[in-house]
Design a protein around this motif. Structure first.
Motif, short mmCIF file in Angstrom:
data_model
loop_
_atom_site.label_atom_id
_atom_site.label_comp_id
_atom_site.label_asym_id
_atom_site.label_seq_id
_atom_site.Cartn_x
_atom_site.Cartn_y
_atom_site.Cartn_z
N THR A 220 13.20 47.04 -24.23
CA THR A 220 12.62 47.78 -23.10
C THR A 220 13.71 48.60 -22.44
N ASP A 221 13.37 49.84 -22.10
CA ASP A 221 14.30 50.75 -21.41
C ASP A 221 14.39 50.32 -19.93
N MET A 222 15.54 49.72 -19.54
CA MET A 222 15.68 49.19 -18.18
C MET A 222 15.80 50.33 -17.16
N ALA A 223 16.35 51.46 -17.56
CA ALA A 223 16.43 52.60 -16.64
C ALA A 223 15.04 53.11 -16.31
N GLN A 224 14.20 53.20 -17.35
CA GLN A 224 12.82 53.64 -17.11
C GLN A 224 12.08 52.63 -16.27
N LEU A 225 12.35 51.33 -16.51
CA LEU A 225 11.69 50.28 -15.71
C LEU A 225 12.07 50.40 -14.23
N GLU A 226 13.35 50.63 -13.94
CA GLU A 226 13.79 50.76 -12.54
C GLU A 226 13.16 51.98 -11.88
N ALA A 227 13.04 53.07 -12.67
CA ALA A 227 12.42 54.27 -12.11
C ALA A 227 10.96 54.01 -11.77
N CYS A 228 10.28 53.25 -12.63
CA CYS A 228 8.87 52.93 -12.33
C CYS A 228 8.76 52.08 -11.07
N VAL A 229 9.67 51.11 -10.91
CA VAL A 229 9.63 50.25 -9.70
C VAL A 229 9.88 51.07 -8.45
N ARG A 230 10.87 51.96 -8.48
CA ARG A 230 11.19 52.75 -7.28
C ARG A 230 10.13 53.81 -7.00
N SER A 231 9.28 54.08 -7.98
CA SER A 231 8.22 55.06 -7.74
C SER A 231 7.13 54.51 -6.82
N VAL A 232 7.13 53.22 -6.60
CA VAL A 232 6.16 52.63 -5.67
C VAL A 232 6.58 52.98 -4.25
N GLN A 233 5.78 53.77 -3.57
CA GLN A 233 6.07 54.21 -2.20
C GLN A 233 4.93 53.75 -1.28
N LEU A 234 5.28 52.96 -0.29
CA LEU A 234 4.32 52.44 0.68
C LEU A 234 4.86 52.64 2.09
N ASP A 235 3.94 52.74 3.07
CA ASP A 235 4.34 52.85 4.48
C ASP A 235 4.94 51.52 4.92
N GLY A 236 6.20 51.55 5.35
CA GLY A 236 6.89 50.32 5.77
C GLY A 236 7.71 49.71 4.67
N LEU A 237 7.92 50.43 3.52
CA LEU A 237 8.71 49.91 2.41
C LEU A 237 9.92 50.81 2.20
#
Length: 281
Positions: free
Chosen positions: A209-226
């Protein structure tokens, strides 16, 4: 032999002469004495003189003991004169005190009349003060029956009611003003926001699994208060590494369940999400 011995001894052979001279001296001082008193010695004469001196002292003390010790009409007359003089002095003092009181009363009456003239609306009827002359009995003032009209006037005048109502209104106004200021101050004050610091363990499917792509997917989660923080790769075993990432969330806006649900949506890269650490800020 005996004569020579007596010559060398110191004996007072002329003592009787000195005794006679002393006796004559005291006789001249004390006056003539009886024939039998010529045989008295000097000691008895001195005792007699002391007794006479004591008697004279006692007589002089008894004569000058004051008006209370004097007896007879002359003593009573002098005592009466002294008492009369004392009474005259006391009478003069009392007259002076009474005059001072009369002046003070007249000043108070003048001041009272001035105050009544200056405030006619709140004038209160006061009993008239009579002048007191010394050594004279003052008759009490007779009560005057109040007429119905005067009673109605007294009932209509309220000396304290209006003041109390004004004070109540002023106190209510001040209380409302302070409450309003407190509410405005509280509204302007920023409220305390509860936050938490979360450390997430994001595990991939395998070592390919591409860990760089995985981190980018996680940081793409944008929520109010996060807010996302730092991250690192931690080896698990067999060449597989997991992503540890830090984030800060507001408790009222973002929950752990919502966060896990959003990250696990990337099924191609994310196998599971675990909470490694959870701390309140």
């Amino acid at each position: 032999m005996a004569t020579n011995f007596l010559v060398h001894e110191k004996i007072w052979f002329d003592k009787f002469k000195y005794d006679d001279a002393e006796r004559k001296f005291y006789e001249q001082m004390n006056g003539p004495v009886a024939a039998g008193s010529h045989q008295e010695n000097g000691a008895s004469v001195i005792l007699r003189d002391i007794a006479r001196a004591r008697e004279n002292i006692q007589k002089s003390l008894a004569g000058s003991s004051g008006p209370g010790a004097s007896s007879g009409p002359a003593g009573d007359h002098s005592e009466l004169i002294v008492r009369i003089a004392n009474l005259e002095v006391e009478n003069q003092n009392l007259r002076g005190v009474v005059q001072d009181l009369q002046q003070a009363v007249s000043k108070l009456e003048a001041r009272l009349s001035t105050l009544e003239k200056s405030s006619p609306t709140h004038r209160a009827t006061a009993p008239q003060t009579q002048h007191v002359s010394p050594m004279r009995q003052v008759e009490p003032p007779t009560k005057k029956a109040a007429t119905p009209a005067e009673d109605d006037e007294d009932n209509d005048i309220d000396l304290f009611g209006s003041d109390e109502e004004e004070e109540d209104k002023e106190a209510a106004r001040l209380r409302e003003e302070r409450l309003r200021q407190y509410a405005e101050k509280k509204a302007k004050k920023p409220s305390l926001v509860a936050k938490s610091s979360i450390l997430l363990d994001v595990k991939p499917w395998d070592d390919e699994t591409d860990m760089a792509q995985l981190e980018a997917c996680v940081r793409s989660v944008q929520l109010d208060g996060l807010v996302w923080g730092g991250s690192k790769l931690v080896p698990v075993g067999y060449g597989i590494r997991k992503l540890q990432i830090q984030c800060v969330v507001e408790d009222d806006k973002v929950g752990t369940d919502l966060l896990e649900e959003e990250i696990t949506k990337f099924e191609e890269h994310v196998q599971s999400v675990d909470i490694a650490a959870f701390n309140k800020i």
